[in-house]
Enzyme design. Structure first.
Site, PDB file in Angstrom:
ATOM      1  N   ASP A  58      69.308  51.747  21.561  1.00  0.00           N
ATOM      2  CA  ASP A  58      69.062  50.430  21.990  1.00  0.00           C
ATOM      3  C   ASP A  58      69.470  50.444  23.361  1.00  0.00           C
ATOM      4  OD1 ASP A  58      69.030  47.395  21.938  1.00  0.00           O
ATOM      5  OD2 ASP A  58      71.300  47.656  21.942  1.00  0.00           O
ATOM      6  N   ASP A  91      70.115  46.971  25.822  1.00  0.00           N
ATOM      7  CA  ASP A  91      71.092  45.937  26.272  1.00  0.00           C
ATOM      8  C   ASP A  91      72.079  46.128  25.483  1.00  0.00           C
ATOM      9  OD1 ASP A  91      69.724  44.584  28.052  1.00  0.00           O
ATOM     10  OD2 ASP A  91      68.138  44.173  26.765  1.00  0.00           O
TER      11      ASP A  91
HETATM   12  C1  XBP Z   1      68.694  42.113  23.982  1.00  0.00           C
HETATM   13  C2  XBP Z   1      68.113  40.879  23.886  1.00  0.00           C
HETATM   14  C3  XBP Z   1      67.095  40.694  25.022  1.00  0.00           C
HETATM   15  C4  XBP Z   1      67.940  40.304  26.101  1.00  0.00           C
HETATM   16  C5  XBP Z   1      67.083  39.442  27.034  1.00  0.00           C
HETATM   17  O1  XBP Z   1      68.448  43.127  22.553  1.00  0.00           O
HETATM   18  O2  XBP Z   1      68.284  40.326  22.748  1.00  0.00           O
HETATM   19  O3  XBP Z   1      66.855  39.396  24.699  1.00  0.00           O
HETATM   20  O4  XBP Z   1      69.096  39.627  25.962  1.00  0.00           O
HETATM   21  O5  XBP Z   1      65.816  40.134  27.298  1.00  0.00           O
HETATM   22  P1  XBP Z   1      68.568  44.676  22.633  1.00  0.00           P
HETATM   23  P2  XBP Z   1      64.412  39.468  27.312  1.00  0.00           P
HETATM   24  O6  XBP Z   1      70.126  44.917  22.553  1.00  0.00           O
HETATM   25  O7  XBP Z   1      68.129  44.900  21.053  1.00  0.00           O
HETATM   26  O8  XBP Z   1      67.788  45.214  23.657  1.00  0.00           O
HETATM   27  O9  XBP Z   1      64.649  38.218  28.118  1.00  0.00           O
HETATM   28  O10 XBP Z   1      63.508  40.236  27.991  1.00  0.00           O
HETATM   29  O11 XBP Z   1      64.059  39.100  26.176  1.00  0.00           O
HETATM   30 MG    MG Z   2      71.994  45.733  22.109  1.00  0.00          MG
END
Ligand code: XBP
Ligand code: MG
Length: 231
Positions: free
Chosen positions: A16, A18
């Site tokens: 993953d 973020d």
């Molecule tokens: C992270 C998210 C994303 C970010 C924002 O999920 O939910 O929406 O918070 O990015 P993961 P965007 O950990 O699965 O990557 O604004 O581009 O959606």
């Molecule tokens: Mg995440």
């Protein structure tokens, strides 16, 4: 130290982005707030509110959830939300290029270990592809496509996590069945997405995801530095 099971059948790690590769959510939150201000909106997401909003994955989906549950008033058009989110993404890219964000402890080492063990590397993320490129450039000073064999991003699938779509897309691009891969996640939504795609998942929560229910995880570790790939 926890040994991650690398049986001879393990062929790829799927990360993953973020919260897993790096603690990026504060930067996302600041970018959302800056975009709201620039658009003349009096919306402001505190970290307490953001913890709740993060249970909705995807920036555009999160804005809609906020309007539904907190802002009230007439719902903006899809076009307005798309423009607002595009401005947030541009601001996030600028902040990432200027900031000094680091990979989470243990991540760089896991990438090195995986390469040494002949494993392939993939990303399965809810965030937009341009945000992935900005993060990898800022942290590893390389193009994301040079570091990862496969990248599956949120703007490429119909349903975001906790749906399995983005992990299924990563598997399709790797050309592997789920039991030849291992996922690394920080959140319940990410864990459920991997689990629903049939992929075993190790979770290391961060400040925004600590305390969530990680019951289908193969293991939960405090930090990815606690993980060693082993034969
Ligand atoms: C992270 C998210 C994303 C970010 C924002 O999920 O939910 O929406 O918070 O990015 P993961 P965007 O950990 O699965 O990557 O604004 O581009 O959606
Ligand atoms: Mg995440």
């Amino acid at each position: 130290m926890m040994q991650a099971p690398i049986s001879s059948s393990l062929s790829a790690l799927i990360f993953d982005v973020d919260g897993t590769l790096a603690e990026t959510e504060e930067m996302h939150r600041h970018a959302f707030n800056a975009a709201f201000r620039a658009a003349g909106l009096d919306w402001h997401w505190t970290s307490g509110l953001y913890r709740e909003l993060l249970t909705t994955t995807g920036g555009k989906e999160r804005i809609r959830a906020y309007i539904r549950d907190h802002a009230g008033g007439p719902a903006p058009s899809n076009e307005r939300i798309t423009l607002l989110h595009a401005d947030k993404t541009r601001r996030y890219g600028d902040m990432m290029a200027r900031g000094n964000i680091a990979l989470r402890a243990g991540i760089a080492d896991l990438i090195t270990q995986a390469r040494a063990a002949g494993l392939r590397l993939a990303l399965a993320t809810t965030t937009s592809r341009s945000n992935v490129d900005a993060l990898i450039l800022a942290t590893l000073r390389q193009r994301a496509a040079h570091v990862f064999d496969v990248i599956a991003a949120g703007d490429e699938v119909a349903r975001k996590k906790p749906a399995p779509d983005v992990y299924n897309l990563a598997l399709e691009r790797l050309g592997l069945p789920p039991d030849r891969t291992l996922a690394l996640e920080d959140s319940r939504n990410g864990l459920l997405s991997a689990h629903r795609a049939g992929i075993a998942c190790i979770v290391s929560p961060g400040p925004y995801t600590a305390g969530q229910d990680f019951s289908p995880a193969r293991a939960v570790v405090d930090t990815f530095a606690d993980l060693r790939l082993s034969d």
